[in-house]
Motif scaffolding. Structure first.
Motif, PDB file in Angstrom:
ATOM      1  N   GLU A   1      -2.733  -4.252  14.675  1.00 26.75           N
ATOM      2  CA  GLU A   1      -3.724  -5.296  15.035  1.00 26.75           C
ATOM      3  C   GLU A   1      -3.711  -5.913  13.890  1.00 26.75           C
ATOM      4  OE1 GLU A   1      -7.893  -3.094  14.545  1.00 26.75           O
ATOM      5  OE2 GLU A   1      -6.012  -1.832  14.393  1.00 26.75           O
ATOM      6  N   MET A   2      -3.144  -6.769  14.393  1.00 28.21           N
ATOM      7  CA  MET A   2      -2.690  -7.401  13.300  1.00 28.21           C
ATOM      8  C   MET A   2      -3.950  -8.389  12.888  1.00 28.21           C
ATOM      9  SD  MET A   2       0.625  -9.444  11.812  1.00 28.21           S
ATOM     10  CE  MET A   2      -0.329 -10.940  11.998  1.00 28.21           C
ATOM     11  N   PHE A   3      -4.136  -9.456  13.686  1.00 30.71           N
ATOM     12  CA  PHE A   3      -4.976 -10.490  13.651  1.00 30.71           C
ATOM     13  C   PHE A   3      -6.199 -10.114  14.503  1.00 30.71           C
ATOM     14  CE2 PHE A   3      -0.888 -12.503  12.862  1.00 30.71           C
ATOM     15  CZ  PHE A   3      -1.094 -12.623  11.503  1.00 30.71           C
ATOM     16  N   PRO A   4      -7.056  -9.059  14.207  1.00 35.37           N
ATOM     17  CA  PRO A   4      -8.105  -8.832  15.230  1.00 35.37           C
ATOM     18  C   PRO A   4      -9.102  -9.763  14.988  1.00 35.37           C
ATOM     19  CG  PRO A   4      -8.187  -7.385  13.303  1.00 35.37           C
ATOM     20  CD  PRO A   4      -6.957  -8.036  13.278  1.00 35.37           C
ATOM     21  N   ASN A   5     -10.071 -10.100  16.143  1.00 35.65           N
ATOM     22  CA  ASN A   5     -11.156 -11.160  15.850  1.00 35.65           C
ATOM     23  C   ASN A   5     -12.343 -10.006  15.313  1.00 35.65           C
ATOM     24  OD1 ASN A   5     -10.060 -13.215  16.800  1.00 35.65           O
ATOM     25  ND2 ASN A   5     -10.177 -12.520  19.052  1.00 35.65           N
ATOM     26  N   VAL A   6     -12.155  -8.753  15.200  1.00 38.58           N
ATOM     27  CA  VAL A   6     -13.225  -7.889  14.739  1.00 38.58           C
ATOM     28  C   VAL A   6     -12.341  -6.958  13.796  1.00 38.58           C
ATOM     29  CG1 VAL A   6     -14.668  -7.873  16.676  1.00 38.58           C
ATOM     30  CG2 VAL A   6     -12.876  -6.350  16.861  1.00 38.58           C
TER      31      VAL A   6
ATOM     32  N   ASN B   1      -9.912  -9.103   3.267  1.00 40.88           N
ATOM     33  CA  ASN B   1     -10.234  -8.573   1.869  1.00 40.88           C
ATOM     34  C   ASN B   1      -9.107  -7.855   1.490  1.00 40.88           C
ATOM     35  OD1 ASN B   1     -10.243  -5.711   2.883  1.00 40.88           O
ATOM     36  ND2 ASN B   1     -12.255  -6.111   3.530  1.00 40.88           N
ATOM     37  N   ARG B   2      -9.031  -7.044   0.171  1.00 42.09           N
ATOM     38  CA  ARG B   2      -7.752  -6.677  -0.478  1.00 42.09           C
ATOM     39  C   ARG B   2      -7.463  -5.240   0.296  1.00 42.09           C
ATOM     40  NH1 ARG B   2      -5.613  -6.545  -5.643  1.00 42.09           N
ATOM     41  NH2 ARG B   2      -4.283  -4.659  -6.149  1.00 42.09           N
ATOM     42  N   ASP B   3      -8.354  -4.302   0.767  1.00 39.87           N
ATOM     43  CA  ASP B   3      -8.144  -3.167   1.337  1.00 39.87           C
ATOM     44  C   ASP B   3      -7.354  -3.824   2.789  1.00 39.87           C
ATOM     45  OD1 ASP B   3      -9.376  -1.651  -0.323  1.00 39.87           O
ATOM     46  OD2 ASP B   3     -11.409  -1.213   0.645  1.00 39.87           O
ATOM     47  N   GLN B   4      -7.863  -4.728   3.372  1.00 39.00           N
ATOM     48  CA  GLN B   4      -7.229  -4.836   4.920  1.00 39.00           C
ATOM     49  C   GLN B   4      -5.821  -5.483   4.503  1.00 39.00           C
ATOM     50  OE1 GLN B   4     -10.133  -7.720   5.891  1.00 39.00           O
ATOM     51  NE2 GLN B   4     -11.377  -6.314   7.200  1.00 39.00           N
ATOM     52  N   ARG B   5      -5.653  -6.224   3.286  1.00 43.73           N
ATOM     53  CA  ARG B   5      -4.332  -6.806   3.081  1.00 43.73           C
ATOM     54  C   ARG B   5      -3.445  -5.603   2.589  1.00 43.73           C
ATOM     55  NH1 ARG B   5      -7.356 -10.388  -0.123  1.00 43.73           N
ATOM     56  NH2 ARG B   5      -6.253  -9.799  -1.942  1.00 43.73           N
ATOM     57  N   GLN B   6      -3.854  -4.637   1.747  1.00 43.47           N
ATOM     58  CA  GLN B   6      -3.198  -3.459   1.317  1.00 43.47           C
ATOM     59  C   GLN B   6      -2.778  -2.766   2.873  1.00 43.47           C
ATOM     60  OE1 GLN B   6      -2.248  -2.448  -1.411  1.00 43.47           O
ATOM     61  NE2 GLN B   6      -0.988  -0.778  -0.857  1.00 43.47           N
ATOM     62  N   ARG B   7      -3.681  -2.597   3.867  1.00 45.11           N
ATOM     63  CA  ARG B   7      -3.143  -2.063   4.844  1.00 45.11           C
ATOM     64  C   ARG B   7      -2.019  -2.776   5.673  1.00 45.11           C
ATOM     65  NH1 ARG B   7      -4.760   1.736   8.988  1.00 45.11           N
ATOM     66  NH2 ARG B   7      -4.419   0.663  11.163  1.00 45.11           N
ATOM     67  N   PHE B   8      -2.073  -4.123   5.814  1.00 40.01           N
ATOM     68  CA  PHE B   8      -0.782  -4.969   6.299  1.00 40.01           C
ATOM     69  C   PHE B   8      -0.003  -4.912   5.536  1.00 40.01           C
ATOM     70  CE2 PHE B   8       0.267  -9.452   6.945  1.00 40.01           C
ATOM     71  CZ  PHE B   8       0.927  -9.287   8.196  1.00 40.01           C
ATOM     72  N   TYR B   9       0.077  -4.771   4.364  1.00 41.55           N
ATOM     73  CA  TYR B   9       1.225  -4.609   3.413  1.00 41.55           C
ATOM     74  C   TYR B   9       2.015  -3.373   3.712  1.00 41.55           C
ATOM     75  CZ  TYR B   9       3.904  -3.132  -0.664  1.00 41.55           C
ATOM     76  OH  TYR B   9       4.789  -2.945  -1.652  1.00 41.55           O
ATOM     77  N   GLU B  10       1.224  -2.245   3.684  1.00 40.55           N
ATOM     78  CA  GLU B  10       1.762  -0.929   4.073  1.00 40.55           C
ATOM     79  C   GLU B  10       2.587  -0.900   5.415  1.00 40.55           C
ATOM     80  OE1 GLU B  10      -1.398   1.739   3.568  1.00 40.55           O
ATOM     81  OE2 GLU B  10      -1.316   1.613   1.376  1.00 40.55           O
ATOM     82  N   GLN B  11       2.002  -1.427   6.375  1.00 42.61           N
ATOM     83  CA  GLN B  11       2.811  -1.473   7.723  1.00 42.61           C
ATOM     84  C   GLN B  11       3.803  -2.206   7.598  1.00 42.61           C
ATOM     85  OE1 GLN B  11      -0.565  -2.858  10.229  1.00 42.61           O
ATOM     86  NE2 GLN B  11      -1.227  -0.945  10.640  1.00 42.61           N
ATOM     87  N   LEU B  12       3.935  -3.482   6.935  1.00 47.89           N
ATOM     88  CA  LEU B  12       5.230  -4.289   6.795  1.00 47.89           C
ATOM     89  C   LEU B  12       6.164  -3.499   5.925  1.00 47.89           C
ATOM     90  CD1 LEU B  12       3.796  -7.765   6.307  1.00 47.89           C
ATOM     91  CD2 LEU B  12       4.824  -6.806   8.332  1.00 47.89           C
TER      92      LEU B  12
ATOM     93  N   LEU C   1     -12.612  -3.256  12.169  1.00 48.01           N
ATOM     94  CA  LEU C   1     -13.107  -1.921  12.566  1.00 48.01           C
ATOM     95  C   LEU C   1     -13.277  -1.289  10.975  1.00 48.01           C
ATOM     96  CD1 LEU C   1     -11.173  -0.710  15.288  1.00 48.01           C
ATOM     97  CD2 LEU C   1     -13.560  -1.866  15.518  1.00 48.01           C
ATOM     98  N   PRO C   2     -14.351  -0.628  10.855  1.00 51.23           N
ATOM     99  CA  PRO C   2     -14.457   0.151   9.285  1.00 51.23           C
ATOM    100  C   PRO C   2     -13.464   1.231   9.315  1.00 51.23           C
ATOM    101  CG  PRO C   2     -16.035   0.895  11.134  1.00 51.23           C
ATOM    102  CD  PRO C   2     -15.473  -0.169  11.690  1.00 51.23           C
ATOM    103  N   SER C   3     -13.027   1.682   8.119  1.00 49.68           N
ATOM    104  CA  SER C   3     -12.052   2.282   7.691  1.00 49.68           C
ATOM    105  C   SER C   3     -12.274   3.868   8.323  1.00 49.68           C
ATOM    106  CB  SER C   3     -11.880   2.452   6.006  1.00 49.68           C
ATOM    107  OG  SER C   3     -13.091   2.924   5.546  1.00 49.68           O
TER     108      SER C   3
ATOM    109  N   LEU D   1       0.549 -11.490  -0.851  1.00 45.48           N
ATOM    110  CA  LEU D   1      -0.734 -10.941  -0.374  1.00 45.48           C
ATOM    111  C   LEU D   1      -1.749 -10.632  -1.651  1.00 45.48           C
ATOM    112  CD1 LEU D   1       0.599  -8.338   2.410  1.00 45.48           C
ATOM    113  CD2 LEU D   1      -0.231 -10.665   2.752  1.00 45.48           C
ATOM    114  N   GLY D   2      -1.323 -10.952  -2.774  1.00 48.24           N
ATOM    115  CA  GLY D   2      -2.293 -10.909  -3.732  1.00 48.24           C
ATOM    116  C   GLY D   2      -2.465  -9.425  -3.970  1.00 48.24           C
ATOM    117  N   LEU D   3      -1.568  -8.545  -3.886  1.00 45.14           N
ATOM    118  CA  LEU D   3      -1.556  -7.289  -4.406  1.00 45.14           C
ATOM    119  C   LEU D   3      -0.841  -6.918  -5.745  1.00 45.14           C
ATOM    120  CD1 LEU D   3      -1.030  -5.805  -0.583  1.00 45.14           C
ATOM    121  CD2 LEU D   3      -3.438  -6.135  -1.761  1.00 45.14           C
ATOM    122  N   ASP D   4      -0.249  -7.682  -6.159  1.00 49.07           N
ATOM    123  CA  ASP D   4       0.609  -7.578  -7.482  1.00 49.07           C
ATOM    124  C   ASP D   4      -0.259  -8.027  -8.542  1.00 49.07           C
ATOM    125  OD1 ASP D   4       2.176  -7.383  -9.305  1.00 49.07           O
ATOM    126  OD2 ASP D   4       3.905  -8.581  -8.782  1.00 49.07           O
TER     127      ASP D   4
END
Length: 405
Positions: A264-269, A228-239, A271-273, A188-191
């Motif tokens: 929500e994993m692959f939302p079409n929209v 973006n990185r913040d969204q990928r970080q959230r996804f990573y934390e959930q996994l 949402l702000p943090s 996920l490009g977080l390392d």
């Protein structure tokens, strides 16, 4: 099995399932109790196999109204029978099915038996029902890759699907989980110390992984390009939370303990943090996981008991002294309460975003997507060969589904 393994605490009085969820997965060894004995018998139920043996042969009667309880609240319904699908829906499913089979051959190149099992589980059908709103095929296939990884990875260590070198060796399985978390972070490009993501995501067909992680590596290419990185970080934390939860489940199974808690994993929209951090959104996400867990615990009970896995609602309720004939009624009550908590949080969220029409509409879309995933999971469970034992002997069109454990 859910994306997030949220938990709910049993209580001795009042509501049988406490809605105060844990914010993280339990660590192995915590919140554990020795397996209790059922009040109505004197048998030794100190092991998973003894509990499972006690339950085998019992009949669980599930009112069909329980399976449509969420739709009755106005949640999205799904066309179950392929005969009712539109030509567009059928074409999309058939393409997903073919692409899934082709990709599974990369995941299991040397194991015809595991390949066939994965094909029979029909991850395309899961994707079709979990994400039916995706009109763009690439979005559907991205979700399909996620489903392939989720199911095949979980089956690597899931004691419900029979013994394997991982499911029977806790230390090896834990090392496997730690390696998975590290791989996910890198892909996920977080390392920041590893440029693997930047190096590999320009390639179309080269993989550095094997087995289920091939699916995640391909999935990560798409996620890195889209989020973006913040969204990928959230996804990573959930996994990472999900993976930790599988470790907890595994520890209890091998130790002969049962959970003191159920849960929500692959939302079409996007949402702000400030919205995703609201208590209402956290409640919605927890209730989503919880609702899926409730249905999964009921509909997969035959498969779980066959493999001596008793860490689910039905066995725990039975062992806590709830009469067998009242178990489904008690679970049904909690399911309706969970749906109510979800809807109340959703309404509050819509009210808090009412001042911004565009954001409010985005929230509505996300809520619809989450509700769709819940009802879609139920539909998949009823149709897929992964759970095909559910409908055997239930072709009479009656109002009750009988599951002979």
């Amino acid at each position: 099995m859910t994306i997030n393994d949220t938990t709910t605490r049993f209580t001795g009085e009042g509501p049988i399932l406490d809605s105060a969820y844990a914010s993280r997965a339990l660590s192995p060894g915590s919140e554990a109790i020795e397996t209790p004995k059922h009040e109505s018998n004197d048998d030794d139920l100190s092991s998973n196999s003894a509990i499972a043996s006690k339950l085998k042969g019992k009949v669980l009667e599930i009112p069909k109204s329980l399976l449509t309880a969420l739709q009755d609240r106005g949640w999205p319904a799904h066309e179950g029978d392929k005969d009712n699908w539109s030509d567009q829906q059928l074409t999309r499913y058939q393409r997903l099915y073919k692409d899934a089979i082709d990709f599974l051959q990369l995941v299991f190149p040397d194991s015809p038996m595991r390949l066939q099992k994965a094909i029979d589980h029909d991850y395309a059908l899961f994707t079709f029902h979990f994400f039916p709103e995706f009109e763009d095929y690439e979005d559907s296939w991205t979700a399909g890759l996620w489903a392939i990884w989720l199911f095949t990875w979980d089956d690597e260590v899931d004691v419900n699907d029979g013994p394997s070198s991982l499911s029977e060796d806790f230390e090896i399985a834990c090392a496997f989980r730690r390696k998975t978390v590290a791989q996910i972070k890198t892909f996920l490009g977080l390392d920041d110390d590893n440029n693997h993501a930047a190096e590999t995501h320009t390639s179309d067909a080269t993989y550095t992984s094997s087995g289920p992680m091939i699916a995640f590596e391909e999935l990560s290419r798409r996620i890195v390009a889209k989020l973006n990185r913040d969204q990928r970080q959230r996804f990573y934390e959930q996994l990472a939370l999900f993976i930790q939860a599988t470790e907890t489940e595994h520890a209890y199974h091998l130790s002969g303990h049962i959970f003191k808690t159920v849960e929500e994993m692959f939302p079409n929209v996007v949402l702000p943090s400030w919205v995703t951090d609201l208590d209402e959104m956290k409640t919605i996400e927890r209730e989503q996981d919880y609702l899926i867990s409730i249905y999964n615990d009921i509909l997969s009970i035959k498969k779980e008991i066959a493999n001596n896995s008793v860490n689910s609602m039905v066995p725990i309720l039975y062992l806590s002294g709830v009469p067998w004939e009242e178990i489904v009624q008690r679970i049904s009550k909690e399911l309706l309460a969970s749906g109510e908590r979800f809807d109340q949080a959703a309404e509050s969220l819509l009210q808090k975003t009412a001042g911004d029409a565009q954001l409010n509409e985005s929230v509505r879309q996300v809520l619809h997507s989450i509700r769709t995933s819940c009802t879609g999971t139920i539909q998949y469970s009823l149709l897929s060969r992964r759970y095909n034992s559910i409908m055997k002997g239930n072709k009479d069109g009656g109002d009750v589904i009988r599951i002979v454990i």
